[in-house]
Design a protein around this motif. Sequence first.
Motif, PDB file in Angstrom:
ATOM      1  N   ILE A   1       9.021   7.593  -6.252  1.00 19.74           N
ATOM      2  CA  ILE A   1       9.153   7.346  -4.904  1.00 19.74           C
ATOM      3  C   ILE A   1      10.163   5.910  -5.116  1.00 19.74           C
ATOM      4  N   TYR A   2      11.377   6.260  -4.427  1.00 19.16           N
ATOM      5  CA  TYR A   2      12.363   4.959  -4.697  1.00 19.16           C
ATOM      6  C   TYR A   2      12.451   4.105  -3.404  1.00 19.16           C
ATOM      7  N   GLY A   3      12.401   2.977  -3.737  1.00 20.99           N
ATOM      8  CA  GLY A   3      12.660   1.982  -2.625  1.00 20.99           C
ATOM      9  C   GLY A   3      11.259   1.685  -2.085  1.00 20.99           C
ATOM     10  N   LYS A   4      10.100   1.918  -2.563  1.00 21.64           N
ATOM     11  CA  LYS A   4       8.885   1.879  -1.727  1.00 21.64           C
ATOM     12  C   LYS A   4       8.055   1.088  -2.260  1.00 21.64           C
ATOM     13  N   GLU A   5       8.312  -0.211  -2.989  1.00 23.54           N
ATOM     14  CA  GLU A   5       7.571  -0.791  -3.771  1.00 23.54           C
ATOM     15  C   GLU A   5       6.217  -1.334  -3.012  1.00 23.54           C
ATOM     16  N   GLU A   6       6.511  -1.420  -1.529  1.00 22.54           N
ATOM     17  CA  GLU A   6       5.175  -1.942  -1.083  1.00 22.54           C
ATOM     18  C   GLU A   6       4.169  -0.771  -0.723  1.00 22.54           C
ATOM     19  N   ALA A   7       4.644   0.213  -0.379  1.00 27.01           N
ATOM     20  CA  ALA A   7       3.767   1.376  -0.140  1.00 27.01           C
ATOM     21  C   ALA A   7       2.991   1.537  -1.519  1.00 27.01           C
ATOM     22  N   ILE A   8       3.904   1.614  -2.850  1.00 23.22           N
ATOM     23  CA  ILE A   8       3.209   1.718  -4.035  1.00 23.22           C
ATOM     24  C   ILE A   8       1.950   0.659  -4.163  1.00 23.22           C
ATOM     25  N   GLN A   9       2.317  -0.470  -3.971  1.00 18.73           N
ATOM     26  CA  GLN A   9       1.350  -1.601  -4.196  1.00 18.73           C
ATOM     27  C   GLN A   9      -0.002  -1.229  -3.328  1.00 18.73           C
ATOM     28  N   LEU A  10       0.407  -0.941  -2.106  1.00 16.64           N
ATOM     29  CA  LEU A  10      -0.681  -0.682  -0.961  1.00 16.64           C
ATOM     30  C   LEU A  10      -1.757   0.466  -1.546  1.00 16.64           C
ATOM     31  N   ALA A  11      -0.996   1.615  -2.375  1.00 14.97           N
ATOM     32  CA  ALA A  11      -1.782   2.743  -2.747  1.00 14.97           C
ATOM     33  C   ALA A  11      -2.518   2.491  -3.717  1.00 14.97           C
ATOM     34  N   LEU A  12      -1.982   1.513  -4.803  1.00 17.91           N
ATOM     35  CA  LEU A  12      -2.590   0.825  -5.999  1.00 17.91           C
ATOM     36  C   LEU A  12      -3.978   0.080  -5.669  1.00 17.91           C
ATOM     37  N   ILE A  13      -3.616  -0.706  -4.810  1.00 22.92           N
ATOM     38  CA  ILE A  13      -4.649  -1.629  -4.069  1.00 22.92           C
ATOM     39  C   ILE A  13      -5.730  -0.707  -3.491  1.00 22.92           C
ATOM     40  N   THR A  14      -5.594   0.461  -2.820  1.00 27.08           N
ATOM     41  CA  THR A  14      -6.456   1.152  -2.372  1.00 27.08           C
ATOM     42  C   THR A  14      -7.093   1.765  -3.479  1.00 27.08           C
ATOM     43  N   LEU A  15      -6.680   2.527  -4.524  1.00 24.46           N
ATOM     44  CA  LEU A  15      -7.418   2.885  -5.531  1.00 24.46           C
ATOM     45  C   LEU A  15      -8.523   1.885  -6.348  1.00 24.46           C
ATOM     46  N   LEU A  16      -7.762   0.621  -6.703  1.00 31.66           N
ATOM     47  CA  LEU A  16      -8.602  -0.136  -7.266  1.00 31.66           C
ATOM     48  C   LEU A  16      -9.554  -1.003  -6.349  1.00 31.66           C
ATOM     49  N   ALA A  17      -9.470  -0.846  -5.375  1.00 32.01           N
ATOM     50  CA  ALA A  17     -10.578  -1.303  -3.986  1.00 32.01           C
ATOM     51  C   ALA A  17     -11.520  -0.219  -3.913  1.00 32.01           C
ATOM     52  N   ARG A  18     -11.493   0.776  -4.712  1.00 31.47           N
ATOM     53  CA  ARG A  18     -12.287   2.022  -4.601  1.00 31.47           C
ATOM     54  C   ARG A  18     -12.361   2.655  -3.087  1.00 31.47           C
ATOM     55  N   GLY A  19     -11.274   2.458  -2.368  1.00 30.77           N
ATOM     56  CA  GLY A  19     -11.038   2.922  -1.040  1.00 30.77           C
ATOM     57  C   GLY A  19     -10.206   4.236  -1.024  1.00 30.77           C
ATOM     58  N   HIS A  20      -9.950   4.765   0.311  1.00 32.48           N
ATOM     59  CA  HIS A  20      -9.305   5.829   0.600  1.00 32.48           C
ATOM     60  C   HIS A  20      -8.136   5.579   1.372  1.00 32.48           C
ATOM     61  N   LEU A  21      -6.991   6.256   1.356  1.00 31.81           N
ATOM     62  CA  LEU A  21      -5.577   6.030   2.110  1.00 31.81           C
ATOM     63  C   LEU A  21      -5.041   6.803   3.024  1.00 31.81           C
ATOM     64  N   LEU A  22      -4.922   6.485   4.150  1.00 31.12           N
ATOM     65  CA  LEU A  22      -4.222   7.365   5.313  1.00 31.12           C
ATOM     66  C   LEU A  22      -2.760   7.052   5.295  1.00 31.12           C
ATOM     67  N   ILE A  23      -2.008   8.117   5.156  1.00 34.21           N
ATOM     68  CA  ILE A  23      -0.375   7.588   5.210  1.00 34.21           C
ATOM     69  C   ILE A  23      -0.115   8.680   6.429  1.00 34.21           C
ATOM     70  N   GLU A  24       0.402   7.744   7.345  1.00 35.70           N
ATOM     71  CA  GLU A  24       0.689   8.467   8.605  1.00 35.70           C
ATOM     72  C   GLU A  24       2.423   8.268   8.883  1.00 35.70           C
ATOM     73  N   ASP A  25       3.082   9.227   8.779  1.00 29.50           N
ATOM     74  CA  ASP A  25       4.430   9.341   9.013  1.00 29.50           C
ATOM     75  C   ASP A  25       5.031  10.651   9.212  1.00 29.50           C
TER      76      ASP A  25
END
Length: 315
Positions: free
Chosen positions: A20-44
Amino acid sequence: MTAVTSQIVTQLQRSIAKAIYGKEEAIQLALITLLARGHLLIEDVPGVGKTTLAQALAKSFHCSFQRVQFTSDLLPSDVIGVSVYNPESREFEFRSGPIFANVVLADEINRTTPRTQSALLEAMNEAQVTVDGKTLPLPQPFLVVATQNPVEHHGTYPLPESQLDRFLMRIRMGYPSHETEREILRKRTGDDPIQSLEPVADVHDVLAMQHAVAQVKVDTSLHDYALEIVARTRRSDQLSLGVSPRGTLMLQRAAQARAFLDGREYCIPDDFKHLAVAVFSHRVVASSRHASLQKKSETTEAVLRDIVESVPVPL
């Protein structure tokens, strides 16, 4: 955070960034979701890397991964599994479905019926499923990454509020910048980079990090800060539905995960402020007189940003 853990986090971020090029914030949010024991909805819109992000996340740590393409004829048993009669043993045997994986990609989740969507509720909320009166635990860690296209609505079933509330956050990938897209064209002349990704961690590493995230300290002043943001969503005349108590808890868990990724053992106001819109935007509903001015999702995000900026940050 120990030096070893810090190295694992850095390697995870770098591994996903290879696909995933140039999407550092999206990568960080995905990792936050994983480490917080959550689930992620990607809408685009299609083609911006929603599915690739989920696949890269799963391939970056050694885990089980299942992808489910949601369609109008998909049944709950196609997701959870089904009991099949074995004539030799004369008993029914449960054949597990794709939900029994560490990372489950629910592709185009809004294209299936509410009945099938609801099959995910118990799994996402309690990390278990109930089949034929028996409760079966799901593997840990357990992460659902769902995608949906917000533009094309033909043949779709909008997710109900109860379903949306199960997602820790909703994010958008967005179109890449000119420079990033040129880099994609330059590098994607051969094989898909997803195929070359190697795991840099295993499930035990992820579980250990999830446990460490839960130990991150949150000061009482930050509790009051988060509660004031939540209270204003409930009082706002621009919103017909404010943030639920579950949403408040989810914001704290996400803030703890962000602090952990930054190498801190304590939260700061910016952890809450930075994540509030992503965690709350799908949990609130714009009032009808304001929603008509623009897309509902854009309305709620704009209202939330105004609320967050209006709340004094604790010193």
